[in-house]
Design a protein around this motif. Structure first.
Motif, PDB file in Angstrom:
ATOM      1  N   SER A  25      39.166  31.547  50.081  1.00 52.01           N
ATOM      2  CA  SER A  25      38.147  31.886  49.086  1.00 52.01           C
ATOM      3  C   SER A  25      38.399  31.169  47.775  1.00 52.01           C
ATOM      4  O   SER A  25      39.526  30.792  47.461  1.00 52.01           O
ATOM      5  CB  SER A  25      38.153  33.398  48.826  1.00 52.01           C
ATOM      6  OG  SER A  25      37.177  33.760  47.865  1.00 52.01           O
ATOM      7  N   VAL A  26      37.328  31.013  47.011  1.00 46.94           N
ATOM      8  CA  VAL A  26      37.490  30.555  45.634  1.00 46.94           C
ATOM      9  C   VAL A  26      38.322  31.578  44.879  1.00 46.94           C
ATOM     10  O   VAL A  26      38.289  32.771  45.197  1.00 46.94           O
ATOM     11  CB  VAL A  26      36.112  30.375  44.944  1.00 46.94           C
ATOM     12  CG1 VAL A  26      35.309  29.281  45.615  1.00 46.94           C
ATOM     13  CG2 VAL A  26      35.325  31.688  44.916  1.00 46.94           C
ATOM     14  N   ASP A  27      39.058  31.119  43.890  1.00 52.51           N
ATOM     15  CA  ASP A  27      39.911  32.023  43.113  1.00 52.51           C
ATOM     16  C   ASP A  27      39.282  32.278  41.743  1.00 52.51           C
ATOM     17  O   ASP A  27      39.922  32.098  40.710  1.00 52.51           O
ATOM     18  CB  ASP A  27      41.319  31.441  42.976  1.00 52.51           C
ATOM     19  CG  ASP A  27      42.276  32.451  42.351  1.00 52.51           C
ATOM     20  OD1 ASP A  27      42.038  33.655  42.518  1.00 52.51           O
ATOM     21  OD2 ASP A  27      43.240  32.035  41.687  1.00 52.51           O
ATOM     22  N   HIS A  28      38.013  32.646  41.757  1.00 58.18           N
ATOM     23  CA  HIS A  28      37.340  33.011  40.508  1.00 58.18           C
ATOM     24  C   HIS A  28      36.229  33.980  40.844  1.00 58.18           C
ATOM     25  O   HIS A  28      35.933  34.241  42.022  1.00 58.18           O
ATOM     26  CB  HIS A  28      36.784  31.773  39.786  1.00 58.18           C
ATOM     27  CG  HIS A  28      35.832  30.946  40.590  1.00 58.18           C
ATOM     28  ND1 HIS A  28      34.563  31.372  40.949  1.00 58.18           N
ATOM     29  CD2 HIS A  28      35.969  29.711  41.133  1.00 58.18           C
ATOM     30  CE1 HIS A  28      33.957  30.437  41.637  1.00 58.18           C
ATOM     31  NE2 HIS A  28      34.786  29.425  41.790  1.00 58.18           N
ATOM     32  N   GLY A  29      35.601  34.522  39.818  1.00 58.09           N
ATOM     33  CA  GLY A  29      34.552  35.510  40.014  1.00 58.09           C
ATOM     34  C   GLY A  29      33.185  34.899  40.260  1.00 58.09           C
ATOM     35  O   GLY A  29      33.044  33.701  40.536  1.00 58.09           O
ATOM     36  N   THR A  30      32.173  35.737  40.115  1.00 55.90           N
ATOM     37  CA  THR A  30      30.805  35.346  40.446  1.00 55.90           C
ATOM     38  C   THR A  30      30.150  34.450  39.402  1.00 55.90           C
ATOM     39  O   THR A  30      29.078  33.902  39.658  1.00 55.90           O
ATOM     40  CB  THR A  30      29.931  36.595  40.617  1.00 55.90           C
ATOM     41  OG1 THR A  30      30.116  37.460  39.483  1.00 55.90           O
ATOM     42  CG2 THR A  30      30.302  37.357  41.879  1.00 55.90           C
TER      43      THR A  30
END
Length: 346
Positions: A312-317
């Motif tokens: 997964s990406v390691d940041h929010g939406t």
């Protein structure tokens, strides 16, 4: 050349920037040279972003209901269309039950496709925890959804930015609860998962650093006894199993990550969420204060211990950036690269 793995990429929360990141990353022809990507999401959201980015002449959206119908050709983005989003009610940057339900169902579908062998690995854009809970799905994040739907009890997340990798004894719990979860059995379990996770990405003989919980790793019991009573016994048993922990003792948290960056370890076992996340994001997230924008938002999140591949990406939406065409796709690109490595080594 080995057969290119099929990578299922969830669109993330439709109100966030996942659709934009997906389009941007698939504008790179090199992605199609190394894998066969397919977006799990809503075709209408993807088409809207193509227009916002003014890429109508470069990219076409191809809607499918079966992975077998995907083209996997550069210039065409295959979208496994879930039909979850009413664009008349869609608002970028706003938490909603509709978008929470959509994001959750994208994840459930990509897990199903991976379990059934329709895809080789899964990559997830960010979802909003408030939104999925608003939709009635009471999970604290992707990791817990994957664990539940794959019927997995022993798992952890691994964060990675270039050669810095971190796994966690606990993640989405309060700091007070996190301290209570530092028990020998769980620490040993995570050391084992870290060792296997490194091997899964091609590191034959992983070197593992194990962080202490307390300042100075407890200073021989002066600042806490978890190192003596729980962490050291786990380290001793892991070493007896043949796992390489170079120092053989819990390393003070304030130095372990500098050592990891210096090549002392291939991976670090952190005792709780922020102990591992903060150094990774200091390394991977770079904000340009003069231009007032992020130059880089990189790093990936890998769920270890489950029977399918999930990165997964390691940041929010990115609700504050959504729909503006200014988000950085670097973390998603890194995630796809890691998924390819894991699929190739499986």
């Amino acid at each position: 050349m080995k057969k290119r793995p099929i990578i299922g990429i969830t669109m993330g929360d439709p109100a966030g920037n996942g659709s934009e990141l997906s389009v941007k990353v698939l504008l790179d022809k090199k992605v199609y040279e190394t894998c066969r990507p397919i977006i799990i999401g809503d075709a209408n959201c993807m088409e809207a972003i193509v227009k916002i980015l003014k890429k109508e002449n470069d990219i076409k959206i191809h809607t499918v209901k079966n992975v077998k119908d995907a083209f996997f050709e550069y210039g065409t983005i295959d979208v496994y269309d879930m039909g979850m989003v009413n664009m008349e009610k869609h608002i970028y940057g706003k938490v909603s039950k509709m978008c929470g339900e959509a994001a959750f169902q994208y994840v459930v579908k990509v897990i199903e496709l991976a379990i059934n062998g329709d895809i080789d690995a899964t990559v997830t854009n960010a979802l909003n925890k408030e939104a999925i809970n608003m939709a009635g799905h009471h999970y604290s994040g992707h990791t817990e959804i994957y664990a539940d739907y794959t019927h997995t009890d022993k798992y952890t997340m691994m964060l990675a930015h270039e050669d810095l990798r971190v796994v966690h004894v606990s993640t989405h719990v309060s700091l007070r609860q996190a301290c209570d979860k530092v028990k020998k059995a769980r620490v040993l379990e995570v050391i084992r998962i870290a060792n296997e996770g490194c091997k899964a990405i091609g590191i034959e003989n992983p070197k593992i650093g194990v962080a202490g919980l307390n300042p100075h790793s407890g200073e021989n019991g002066l600042f806490g006894t978890e190192e003596i009573e729980e962490i050291q016994p786990a380290i001793d048993e892991a070493i007896a199993e043949g796992i390489c922990i170079p120092e053989g003792i819990p390393t003070p948290p304030d130095t372990i990550f500098s050592k990891a960056l210096g090549g002392w370890y291939d991976i670090v076992v952190a005792m709780y969420h922020d102990q591992g996340h903060i150094p990774l994001k200091v390394e991977g997230f770079h904000y340009n204060k003069e231009l007032k924008k992020w130059d880089a938002v990189s790093g990936v999140n890998i769920t270890l211990g489950i029977p399918i591949i999930r990165v997964s990406v390691d940041h929010g939406t990115g609700f504050d950036l959504a729909g503006k065409g200014i988000s950085s796709e670097l973390s998603l690109a890194n995630s796809i690269d890691y998924a390819i490595r894991l699929a190739s080594n499986k």
